[in-house]
Scaffold this active site. Structure first.
Site, mmCIF file in Angstrom:
data_model
loop_
_atom_site.group_PDB
_atom_site.id
_atom_site.type_symbol
_atom_site.label_atom_id
_atom_site.label_comp_id
_atom_site.label_asym_id
_atom_site.label_seq_id
_atom_site.Cartn_x
_atom_site.Cartn_y
_atom_site.Cartn_z
ATOM 1 N N LYS A 152 0.738 -1.310 -0.046
ATOM 2 C CA LYS A 152 0.339 -0.191 -0.347
ATOM 3 C C LYS A 152 0.582 0.965 0.057
ATOM 4 O O LYS A 152 0.713 1.889 -0.957
ATOM 5 C CB LYS A 152 -0.728 -0.102 0.595
ATOM 6 C CG LYS A 152 -1.727 -0.959 0.741
ATOM 7 C CD LYS A 152 -2.509 -1.395 2.555
ATOM 8 C CE LYS A 152 -3.709 -2.498 2.615
ATOM 9 N NZ LYS A 152 -4.740 -3.387 3.559
ATOM 10 N N GLN A 185 -4.823 -1.584 9.480
ATOM 11 C CA GLN A 185 -4.231 -2.726 9.045
ATOM 12 C C GLN A 185 -4.974 -4.056 9.843
ATOM 13 O O GLN A 185 -4.826 -4.298 11.527
ATOM 14 C CB GLN A 185 -3.116 -3.404 8.565
ATOM 15 C CG GLN A 185 -2.753 -4.786 8.087
ATOM 16 C CD GLN A 185 -3.508 -4.543 6.689
ATOM 17 O OE1 GLN A 185 -3.397 -4.069 6.435
ATOM 18 N NE2 GLN A 185 -4.180 -5.523 6.009
ATOM 19 N N ASP A 237 -11.131 3.167 3.878
ATOM 20 C CA ASP A 237 -11.539 1.242 4.290
ATOM 21 C C ASP A 237 -13.054 0.787 4.809
ATOM 22 O O ASP A 237 -13.735 -0.087 4.077
ATOM 23 C CB ASP A 237 -10.895 0.775 5.439
ATOM 24 C CG ASP A 237 -9.548 -0.504 5.309
ATOM 25 O OD1 ASP A 237 -8.992 -0.457 4.372
ATOM 26 O OD2 ASP A 237 -8.385 -0.643 6.034
HETATM 27 N N1 GUN Z 1 -6.866 -7.170 6.202
HETATM 28 C C1 GUN Z 1 -6.958 -7.875 5.041
HETATM 29 N N2 GUN Z 1 -8.104 -6.995 3.991
HETATM 30 C C2 GUN Z 1 -7.542 -5.524 4.342
HETATM 31 C C3 GUN Z 1 -8.472 -4.477 4.242
HETATM 32 O O1 GUN Z 1 -8.588 -4.287 3.253
HETATM 33 N N3 GUN Z 1 -8.095 -3.549 5.359
HETATM 34 C C4 GUN Z 1 -7.231 -3.473 6.199
HETATM 35 N N4 GUN Z 1 -7.961 -2.087 6.678
HETATM 36 N N5 GUN Z 1 -6.705 -5.215 6.712
HETATM 37 C C5 GUN Z 1 -7.258 -5.919 5.772
#
Ligand code: GUN
Length: 303
Positions: A54, A98, A121
């Site tokens: 990211k 995350q 998100d």
């Molecule tokens: N863990 C697995 N997929 C995601 C996601 O799309 N966003 C976040 N913040 N954590 C994750």
């Protein structure tokens, strides 16, 4: 019938190029550079890999990223303090915590603390609540389900009126994907570990979204001919020799792994109309949609 393979890498690249051009245009117009704060708690290797992808995407698209890595034993208070600081920081337009968080932390409280206009998100209760309600729009759609729907739209699959089956009801993928499909006027069935007659239900699906984390569970004879199959699974499995023994990596001495989805790709592609591969299907879309959401967050906060 051989399915059209949906090229998520190419579609994600197109989204990224659009975002990059719009971010550059903002900066050229004297507006703020879009900025994403990433928060990683602990040392899960998969989470660290996703977060670094990211950050890399931000750099490639001309956005800023601000990384915060907290120890696995960080307290709820310390994490909440960081979120409040990021909420107040005008250089930060999007905040991504995350998941999963270590078990001692209250995920719901943390996600609920993120300012709605920075919730790239789309996991805050307000965003999810709006997604679930008729006539309301969330500010941000969760990235992976957004990517799934984007792929269907790109290849021209009709969602309105379709029978859609979602395998999995997670907060991150299954549930928001089902809500998005309902919002697009599909008739939606959500299946999970206690669903009976799973293959039979799947065979009714014009659109099947698999997000259960079980390697190659969806077989060819579960698929309605011509259906669109979106595989969200990313599962590591050992590579096998013809005699069934694991192939050993000569350098590491460990069994070789490969990535497979929740769908048995080789079987399903013979029946479906469309199918996403793993890797190269939904995976690249998640980050592309996060970048799109971060740009949107900058546009909302600094129009
Ligand atoms: N863990 C697995 N997929 C995601 C996601 O799309 N966003 C976040 N913040 N954590 C994750």
């Amino acid at each position: 019938m051989t399915a059209q393979i949906i090229d998520g890498t190419a579609i994600a690249q197109k989204v990224r190029e659009e975002v990059k051009a719009k971010a550059a245009a903002r900066i050229a117009a004297g507006k703020s550079q879009p900025g994403l704060a990433t928060v990683l708690v602990g040392d899960r290797i998969d989470s660290a890999t996703y977060v670094s992808m990211k950050q890399k995407a931000c750099a490639e698209l001309g956005m800023r990223s601000f990384h915060h890595h907290l120890p696995a034993n960080v307290s709820q208070e310390e994490l909440e303090e960081l979120i409040k600081k990021l909420n107040a920081d005008p250089q930060v337009h999007g905040i991504l915590v995350q998941l999963p968080l270590p078990a001692h932390l209250n995920e719901e409280r943390v996600l609920g603390l993120i300012s709605i206009e920075k919730d790239v998100d789309g996991f805050s209760p307000i965003n999810i609540g709006r997604l679930a309600q008729k006539g309301r729009e969330p500010l941000f759609v969760p990235c992976t389900p957004y990517g799934c729907i984007y792929l269907l739209d790109e290849v021209g699959v009709q969602i309105e009126g379709a029978n859609a089956v979602v395998l999995g009801r997670s907060n991150i993928v299954g549930m928001p994907a089902a809500l998005l499909l309902i919002g697009r006027n599909a008739t939606v069935t959500v299946c999970h570990s206690r669903t009976r007659n799973l293959p039979e239900i799947c065979r009714q699906a014009d659109i099947l979204i698999a997000a259960i984390g079980k390697p190659q569970m969806v077989r060819g004879d579960w698929i309605k001919p011509g259906a669109a199959v979106i595989d969200v699974g990313i599962n590591g499995v050992p590579v096998l020799n013809p005699d069934g023994t694991p192939v050993i990596n000569e350098k590491t001495g460990k069994p070789k792994q490969k990535l497979v989805g929740d769908v048995h790709f080789e079987e399903v592609k013979e029946v479906a109309g469309y199918v996403t591969p793993v890797p190269g299907g939904v995976g690249p879309m998640t980050i592309a949609m996060l970048m799109k959401n971060t740009l949107r967050a900058a546009e909302i906060q600094d129009p």
